[in-house]
Design a protein around this motif. Structure first.
Motif, mmCIF file in Angstrom:
data_model
loop_
_atom_site.group_PDB
_atom_site.id
_atom_site.type_symbol
_atom_site.label_atom_id
_atom_site.label_comp_id
_atom_site.label_asym_id
_atom_site.label_seq_id
_atom_site.Cartn_x
_atom_site.Cartn_y
_atom_site.Cartn_z
ATOM 1 N N PHE A 1 4.844 26.517 41.000
ATOM 2 C CA PHE A 1 6.123 25.819 41.178
ATOM 3 C C PHE A 1 6.534 25.994 42.634
ATOM 4 C CE2 PHE A 1 6.171 26.894 36.680
ATOM 5 C CZ PHE A 1 6.718 25.758 36.075
ATOM 6 N N ALA A 2 7.174 24.982 43.219
ATOM 7 C CA ALA A 2 7.641 25.096 44.600
ATOM 8 C C ALA A 2 8.896 24.270 44.784
ATOM 9 C CB ALA A 2 6.551 24.623 45.563
ATOM 10 N N GLU A 3 9.745 24.684 45.717
ATOM 11 C CA GLU A 3 10.901 23.865 46.095
ATOM 12 C C GLU A 3 11.245 24.077 47.559
ATOM 13 O OE1 GLU A 3 14.663 25.238 44.077
ATOM 14 O OE2 GLU A 3 13.298 26.696 43.167
ATOM 15 N N LYS A 4 11.873 23.043 48.141
ATOM 16 C CA LYS A 4 12.282 23.128 49.538
ATOM 17 C C LYS A 4 13.745 23.531 49.622
ATOM 18 C CE LYS A 4 9.111 19.659 51.255
ATOM 19 N NZ LYS A 4 8.854 18.563 52.173
ATOM 20 N N TYR A 5 14.053 24.342 50.635
ATOM 21 C CA TYR A 5 15.451 24.667 50.898
ATOM 22 C C TYR A 5 16.085 23.449 51.564
ATOM 23 C CZ TYR A 5 19.446 27.633 51.838
ATOM 24 O OH TYR A 5 20.702 28.176 51.846
ATOM 25 N N PRO A 6 17.376 23.160 51.268
ATOM 26 C CA PRO A 6 17.987 21.956 51.854
ATOM 27 C C PRO A 6 18.014 21.966 53.391
ATOM 28 C CG PRO A 6 19.548 23.146 50.403
ATOM 29 C CD PRO A 6 18.219 23.816 50.269
ATOM 30 N N ASP A 7 18.096 23.131 54.022
ATOM 31 C CA ASP A 7 18.070 23.208 55.493
ATOM 32 C C ASP A 7 16.742 23.793 55.958
ATOM 33 O OD1 ASP A 7 20.767 22.350 55.600
ATOM 34 O OD2 ASP A 7 21.410 24.418 55.167
ATOM 35 N N ASP A 8 16.433 23.586 57.258
ATOM 36 C CA ASP A 8 15.181 24.127 57.797
ATOM 37 C C ASP A 8 15.146 25.650 57.726
ATOM 38 O OD1 ASP A 8 14.216 21.661 58.300
ATOM 39 O OD2 ASP A 8 14.417 21.744 60.479
ATOM 40 N N THR A 9 16.287 26.257 58.048
ATOM 41 C CA THR A 9 16.313 27.725 58.014
ATOM 42 C C THR A 9 17.284 28.203 56.938
ATOM 43 O OG1 THR A 9 17.971 27.697 59.766
ATOM 44 C CG2 THR A 9 15.702 28.078 60.444
ATOM 45 N N HIS A 10 16.903 29.277 56.318
ATOM 46 C CA HIS A 10 17.735 29.905 55.291
ATOM 47 C C HIS A 10 18.800 30.741 56.002
ATOM 48 C CE1 HIS A 10 18.726 32.770 52.056
ATOM 49 N NE2 HIS A 10 18.223 31.884 51.221
ATOM 50 N N PRO A 11 20.045 30.789 55.493
ATOM 51 C CA PRO A 11 21.048 31.633 56.158
ATOM 52 C C PRO A 11 20.596 33.098 56.220
ATOM 53 C CG PRO A 11 22.042 30.345 54.361
ATOM 54 C CD PRO A 11 20.567 30.099 54.307
ATOM 55 N N VAL A 12 20.906 33.735 57.341
ATOM 56 C CA VAL A 12 20.592 35.156 57.495
ATOM 57 C C VAL A 12 21.722 35.950 56.847
ATOM 58 C CG1 VAL A 12 20.250 37.028 59.160
ATOM 59 C CG2 VAL A 12 19.263 34.768 59.600
ATOM 60 N N THR A 13 21.377 36.756 55.850
ATOM 61 C CA THR A 13 22.422 37.475 55.106
ATOM 62 C C THR A 13 22.347 38.989 55.279
ATOM 63 O OG1 THR A 13 20.978 37.438 53.160
ATOM 64 C CG2 THR A 13 22.619 35.689 53.317
ATOM 65 N N ARG A 14 21.245 39.458 55.887
ATOM 66 C CA ARG A 14 21.119 40.907 56.101
ATOM 67 C C ARG A 14 20.580 41.155 57.503
ATOM 68 N NH1 ARG A 14 18.877 40.139 51.371
ATOM 69 N NH2 ARG A 14 16.801 40.388 52.240
ATOM 70 N N PRO A 15 20.943 42.300 58.125
ATOM 71 C CA PRO A 15 20.438 42.576 59.481
ATOM 72 C C PRO A 15 18.938 42.864 59.459
ATOM 73 C CG PRO A 15 21.673 44.464 58.647
ATOM 74 C CD PRO A 15 21.837 43.367 57.635
ATOM 75 N N GLU A 16 18.300 42.613 60.599
ATOM 76 C CA GLU A 16 16.873 42.914 60.695
ATOM 77 C C GLU A 16 16.638 44.411 60.466
ATOM 78 O OE1 GLU A 16 14.836 41.553 64.212
ATOM 79 O OE2 GLU A 16 13.036 42.645 63.633
ATOM 80 N N GLY A 17 15.628 44.713 59.703
ATOM 81 C CA GLY A 17 15.284 46.123 59.449
ATOM 82 C C GLY A 17 15.964 46.698 58.220
ATOM 83 N N ASP A 18 16.801 45.886 57.551
ATOM 84 C CA ASP A 18 17.559 46.387 56.396
ATOM 85 C C ASP A 18 16.645 46.891 55.276
ATOM 86 O OD1 ASP A 18 20.282 46.648 55.211
ATOM 87 O OD2 ASP A 18 19.396 45.316 53.697
ATOM 88 N N ALA A 19 15.628 46.111 54.948
ATOM 89 C CA ALA A 19 14.733 46.514 53.841
ATOM 90 C C ALA A 19 14.009 47.812 54.183
ATOM 91 C CB ALA A 19 13.732 45.401 53.540
ATOM 92 N N ASN A 20 13.520 47.911 55.429
ATOM 93 C CA ASN A 20 12.804 49.140 55.814
ATOM 94 C C ASN A 20 13.752 50.341 55.856
ATOM 95 O OD1 ASN A 20 10.982 46.905 56.630
ATOM 96 N ND2 ASN A 20 9.675 48.619 57.220
#
Ligand code: GTQ
Length: 349
Positions: free
Chosen positions: A177-196
């Protein structure tokens, strides 16, 4: 058995097969031994590509089509024994993706899981479900099933990475299954490095319980860290006669593979390493990250340097060696086989 058959039986049988064929039936006894082999006999070929040979084609593709129009500008490594099937092994797809300065590969998501191994250039990012991570050479990055992902290159250099996806496996299962996001880029909701920060320090959020089957919450395994670990391990541990100093990437919350369908490893082959023959039932795709070396099977050998890609199908005995020192990344469907109790290996003396 067939040769002891009475005189006209062979032609009677052929006529019988033709008649039942019209009803979409076929006799098991003609195919039993290929359906249930004594040991795996992969249709895949052992094969390798030198980066220097592929790179000019990738740059040419960069002049022919934009990342946005292509959605993903990738040249697929096709197994020569399975041309037209867009796969390198029976379960896995691999290709080189190019993102030129200023380009964006638009956001989408799909049930297929992906891994990226950054090979060339600095300054691009990949975003996974609202968190961006800068892609640096050697970084191992995952895009788990159904996570939104876009790639962008705000820098001034072309950026190239190896894509590995479970596309053939999901095609076999008819589970795409696949779908496209309505915009080219997804909104950034977390700072870089958050998961790590949350999952990469031998800690996890207090109430976190990992899903029973799921991908790692860590989605960038930075090469700086991996390399430092390899260096330290190679000083302390005795070298494995088959693998050199081999490590596998972990989902830190479960100890399982980073992606349920794809396991990934990294090996440091010390100077002068001559690996003993080894085979396993997973079909493995390798990419050299540093140095140079050689892989040998009974009827094939390939000399590799940094960024070269090669594959060894299921149950083909192979030996890795390096005159100087090499770092080799690899991935395979091993976690799938292990989950099903099918995985086997043989360490040959
Ligand atoms: O970057 O999302 O090589 O969706 C093939 C399919 C890369 C990606 C591929 C994809 C992607």
């Amino acid at each position: 058995m067939l040769s002891s058959a009475p005189g006209n039986t062979q032609s009677e049988r052929q006529a019988f097969y033709a008649r039942i064929g019209a009803s979409h039936l076929t006799p098991l006894w003609e195919v039993l031994h290929s359906l249930v082999p004594q040991s795996p006999r992969s249709p895949c070929a052992t094969v390798g590509w030198h980066y220097d040979e592929v790179r000019p084609y990738l740059m040419e593709a960069g002049r022919l089509i934009g990342a946005k129009e292509a959605e993903r500008r990738v040249l697929i490594f096709e197994n020569p024994a399975l041309r037209g099937h867009s796969c390198l092994t029976q379960t896995l797809y691999a290709g080189l993706q190019l993102l030129l300065p200023g380009e964006v590969a638009p956001s989408h998501r799909h049930t297929q899981s992906a891994l990226r191994l950054v090979l060339e250039g600095e300054g691009a990012y990949t975003a996974v479900d609202g968190e961006r991570t800068v892609m640096r050479p050697g970084d191992f990055i995952i895009t788990p099933s159904m996570t939104w992902h876009d790639h962008g290159n705000p820098g001034d250099q072309p950026v190239v990475w190896l894509d590995g996806l479970d596309i053939p496996l999901l095609r076999f299962l008819d589970a795409g299954f696949a779908e496209k996001y309505p915009d080219d880029t997804h909104p950034v909701t977390r700072p870089e490095g958050d998961a790590n920060a949350r999952f990469g320090g031998n800690l996890a959020p207090m109430d976190y319980t990992p899903p029973r089957v799921g991908a790692s919450p860590i989605f960038n395994y930075p090469y700086a860290q991996t390399r430092e670990t390899l260096t330290k391990v190679s000083r302390g541990a005795s070298v494995d006669p088959h693998h050199g100093h081999g490590l596998r990437f972990l989902n830190p919350t479960t100890g399982a593979a980073p992606i349920p369908t794809i396991g990934a490893c990294v090996q440091l082959l010390p100077p002068g390493f001559k690996g003993r023959p080894y085979r396993a039932t997973d079909s493995r795709i390798f990419c050299c990250l540093e140095g140079e070396g050689r892989i040998d099977t009974d009827d094939w050998s390939f000399e590799f340097a940094a960024r070269d890609v090669f594959t060894v199908p299921s149950w083909i005995a192979h030996r890795l060696s390096s005159p100087s020192e090499a770092v080799v990344f690899s991935f395979s469907e091993r976690p799938v086989q292990q989950a099903l109790g099918l995985w086997r290996e043989e360490r040959i003396a």
